[in-house]
Design a protein around this motif. Structure first.
Motif, short mmCIF file in Angstrom:
data_model
loop_
_atom_site.label_atom_id
_atom_site.label_comp_id
_atom_site.label_asym_id
_atom_site.label_seq_id
_atom_site.Cartn_x
_atom_site.Cartn_y
_atom_site.Cartn_z
N TYR A 30 -4.05 7.33 -0.32
CA TYR A 30 -3.58 5.95 -0.37
C TYR A 30 -3.65 5.43 -1.80
O TYR A 30 -4.58 5.76 -2.55
CB TYR A 30 -4.44 5.05 0.51
CG TYR A 30 -4.37 5.36 1.99
CD1 TYR A 30 -3.19 5.20 2.71
CD2 TYR A 30 -5.50 5.80 2.67
CE1 TYR A 30 -3.13 5.47 4.07
CE2 TYR A 30 -5.46 6.08 4.03
CZ TYR A 30 -4.27 5.91 4.72
OH TYR A 30 -4.21 6.19 6.06
N ILE A 31 -2.69 4.60 -2.17
CA ILE A 31 -2.71 3.95 -3.49
C ILE A 31 -2.54 2.45 -3.30
O ILE A 31 -1.86 2.00 -2.39
CB ILE A 31 -1.60 4.51 -4.42
CG1 ILE A 31 -0.23 4.47 -3.72
CG2 ILE A 31 -1.94 5.93 -4.86
CD1 ILE A 31 0.92 4.90 -4.61
N GLY A 32 -3.18 1.69 -4.18
CA GLY A 32 -3.22 0.24 -4.01
C GLY A 32 -2.24 -0.51 -4.88
O GLY A 32 -2.31 -1.74 -4.95
N CYS A 33 -1.34 0.20 -5.53
CA CYS A 33 -0.44 -0.46 -6.47
C CYS A 33 0.81 0.38 -6.63
O CYS A 33 0.76 1.61 -6.60
CB CYS A 33 -1.15 -0.63 -7.82
SG CYS A 33 -0.09 -1.07 -9.20
N CYS A 34 1.95 -0.27 -6.81
CA CYS A 34 3.21 0.45 -7.03
C CYS A 34 3.60 0.42 -8.50
O CYS A 34 4.72 0.75 -8.87
CB CYS A 34 4.33 -0.15 -6.19
SG CYS A 34 4.75 -1.86 -6.61
N ILE A 46 0.87 -1.17 0.00
CA ILE A 46 0.00 0.00 0.00
C ILE A 46 0.91 1.22 0.00
O ILE A 46 2.03 1.17 0.54
CB ILE A 46 -0.98 0.01 1.19
CG1 ILE A 46 -2.05 1.08 0.98
CG2 ILE A 46 -0.25 0.20 2.52
CD1 ILE A 46 -3.25 0.98 1.92
N GLY A 47 0.47 2.27 -0.63
CA GLY A 47 1.32 3.46 -0.71
C GLY A 47 0.53 4.72 -0.42
O GLY A 47 -0.68 4.71 -0.23
N VAL A 48 1.29 5.82 -0.38
CA VAL A 48 0.71 7.15 -0.20
C VAL A 48 1.34 8.06 -1.25
O VAL A 48 2.56 8.08 -1.41
CB VAL A 48 0.98 7.71 1.21
CG1 VAL A 48 0.29 9.07 1.38
CG2 VAL A 48 0.51 6.74 2.28
N ASN A 49 0.51 8.79 -2.00
CA ASN A 49 1.05 9.65 -3.05
C ASN A 49 1.27 11.08 -2.54
O ASN A 49 0.93 11.39 -1.38
CB ASN A 49 0.15 9.61 -4.29
CG ASN A 49 -1.21 10.27 -4.08
OD1 ASN A 49 -1.43 11.02 -3.14
ND2 ASN A 49 -2.14 10.00 -4.98
N PRO A 50 1.83 11.97 -3.35
CA PRO A 50 2.14 13.32 -2.87
C PRO A 50 0.93 14.13 -2.39
O PRO A 50 1.08 15.08 -1.63
CB PRO A 50 2.78 13.99 -4.09
CG PRO A 50 3.36 12.87 -4.88
CD PRO A 50 2.39 11.74 -4.70
N PRO A 61 -7.98 4.90 -11.90
CA PRO A 61 -8.67 5.53 -10.77
C PRO A 61 -8.95 4.59 -9.59
O PRO A 61 -8.89 5.02 -8.44
CB PRO A 61 -9.98 6.03 -11.40
CG PRO A 61 -9.62 6.28 -12.83
CD PRO A 61 -8.64 5.19 -13.19
N SER A 62 -9.22 3.32 -9.86
CA SER A 62 -9.57 2.41 -8.76
C SER A 62 -8.37 2.09 -7.87
O SER A 62 -8.53 1.48 -6.81
CB SER A 62 -10.18 1.11 -9.30
OG SER A 62 -9.23 0.36 -10.00
N MET A 63 -7.17 2.49 -8.29
CA MET A 63 -5.99 2.31 -7.45
C MET A 63 -5.85 3.43 -6.42
O MET A 63 -4.97 3.39 -5.57
CB MET A 63 -4.72 2.22 -8.30
CG MET A 63 -4.67 1.00 -9.20
SD MET A 63 -4.78 -0.56 -8.29
CE MET A 63 -4.88 -1.72 -9.66
N ASN A 64 -6.70 4.46 -6.52
CA ASN A 64 -6.75 5.53 -5.53
C ASN A 64 -7.71 5.09 -4.43
O ASN A 64 -8.91 4.92 -4.68
CB ASN A 64 -7.21 6.84 -6.17
CG ASN A 64 -7.06 8.02 -5.24
OD1 ASN A 64 -7.34 7.94 -4.05
ND2 ASN A 64 -6.62 9.15 -5.79
N LEU A 65 -7.21 4.95 -3.20
CA LEU A 65 -7.99 4.30 -2.14
C LEU A 65 -8.54 5.25 -1.10
O LEU A 65 -9.15 4.81 -0.13
CB LEU A 65 -7.12 3.24 -1.45
CG LEU A 65 -6.43 2.22 -2.35
CD1 LEU A 65 -5.63 1.24 -1.51
CD2 LEU A 65 -7.44 1.49 -3.22
N GLY A 66 -8.33 6.55 -1.26
CA GLY A 66 -8.85 7.50 -0.29
C GLY A 66 -7.76 8.28 0.41
O GLY A 66 -6.57 7.98 0.29
#
Length: 349
Positions: A231-235, A223-227, A243-248
């Motif tokens: 949260y992001i679900g993929c690297c 799981i990641g965090v963008n600038p 868009p579905s890789m943006n998790l909130g």
């Protein structure tokens, strides 16, 4: 769908899309003029959330060029270290123009808890960072006792290749000194184009690589965090365009909720289990008019699958035919990952 309790072993903090380089084929379209970065508060919040998940074992700091955060990167790594999480950074190494500069820069990061350095180079990167500079960065990391990897872009047209590192004077001096040579590694991942006016060639064994027909382990182990603090679900290379890789937002929901909500996304389960290429092949069995391009990288198949409207419609109309099988295989794979994670914990203990 049954929820199997599991958690990511890695979080990635994409600190900024700003970069000292502006590679034409950068997957995130980074450059010196791209503004914005993750805040220090969001960094600490993400690390706190990762600790609460318990499964996370390390943090990757990347960008853009994560070192453009300066002392804030040092503070972030120190905070992660204080919380028990080791850090890796991904960088172009532009800060290593001299031995002294490289040593002084890395000393601060290592003292804060950095344990691994990944340096990117190749034809695109070398328009902005000289090969000697990138090699010096990676070599200095190894000399100072941390794991050091240099990643060289791979295409048929590449002018700079891994063999060029072997003949580089900085690397040859490093070898002759014989100190921490085992800490240094060269990798050669496929470099892909994101623009129609650039077409790279690839060998058949790269286009027919059996790894392309396997499930993507990054989903559900990451799981990641963008600038922007989301949260992001993929690297993956194409993550920004799905868009579905943006998790909130980090500021609105917990990392655990962002991660756990993905268990209800059947397409992600399918990607994890079989991979995007096999999903496309199944879609073609349902509709022979589906076109499947040949790509050298599984992220490109994933982006194609998500963005082709015909493919998406065929999947939505037919996925229930394979739903039970995929869910069963997904749960088995997650259980295996749990067993593997437990073994790793026992070995560490």
């Amino acid at each position: 769908m049954k929820v199997v309790e599991y958690g990511p072993d890695c979080i990635s903090i994409i600190t900024t899309y700003r970069c000292t380089a502006e590679c034409k084929e950068c997957c995130f379209e980074c450059g010196p003029h791209v503004l914005g970065r993750i805040s220090n508060e969001q960094i600490r919040n993400a690390i706190d959330q990762a600790i609460e998940m318990e499964s996370v074992k390390f943090i990757v700091w990347t960008g853009g060029e994560c070192t453009m955060l300066g002392d804030d990167l040092v503070k972030g790594i120190q905070y992660a270290t204080d919380c028990g999480l080791p850090s890796r950074i991904v960088s172009n190494g532009g800060w290593a123009r001299t031995d002294k500069m490289a040593q002084e820069f890395l000393k601060k990061l290592i003292n804060a808890g950095l344990v691994e350095l990944n340096i990117s180079t190749g034809d695109n990167h070398q328009q902005f960072v000289k090969p000697d500079t990138a090699i010096r960065a990676a070599v200095t990391g190894a000399q100072m006792g941390i794991s050091s990897v240099i990643s060289v872009e791979k295409t048929n047209e590449a002018k700079f290749n891994p063999e060029d590192i072997q003949t580089n004077k900085i690397y040859k001096r490093f070898l002759s000194e014989g100190r921490n040579v085992d800490k240094f590694q060269v990798i050669n991942p496929v470099w892909v184009s994101f623009h129609r006016d650039t077409k790279y060639g690839y060998k058949d064994n790269e286009l027919d690589n059996p790894e392309l027909r396997k499930g993507c382990d990054n989903i559900y182990t990451f799981i990641g965090v963008n600038p922007s603090g989301n949260y992001i679900g993929c690297c993956g290379l194409t993550m920004r365009y799905i868009p579905s890789m943006n998790l909130g937002s980090v500021d609105k929901i917990s990392m655990k909720k962002a991660y756990d909500d993905q268990y209800h996304d059947f397409v992600k389960r399918w990607i994890f289990t079989e991979g995007a290429l096999k999903i496309l092949e199944q879609a073609k069995l349902w509709d022979e008019d589906i076109k499947i391009p040949r790509f050298p990288h599984n992220c490109l198949y994933c982006a194609y699958m998500y963005h082709d409207k015909k493919v998406q419609k065929v999947i939505m109309d037919n996925y229930r035919k394979v739903e039970d099988r995929i869910n069963s295989e997904f749960e088995s794979k997650i259980e295996w990952f749990k067993v593997r994670a437990d073994k790793d914990i026992l070995q560490l203990g």
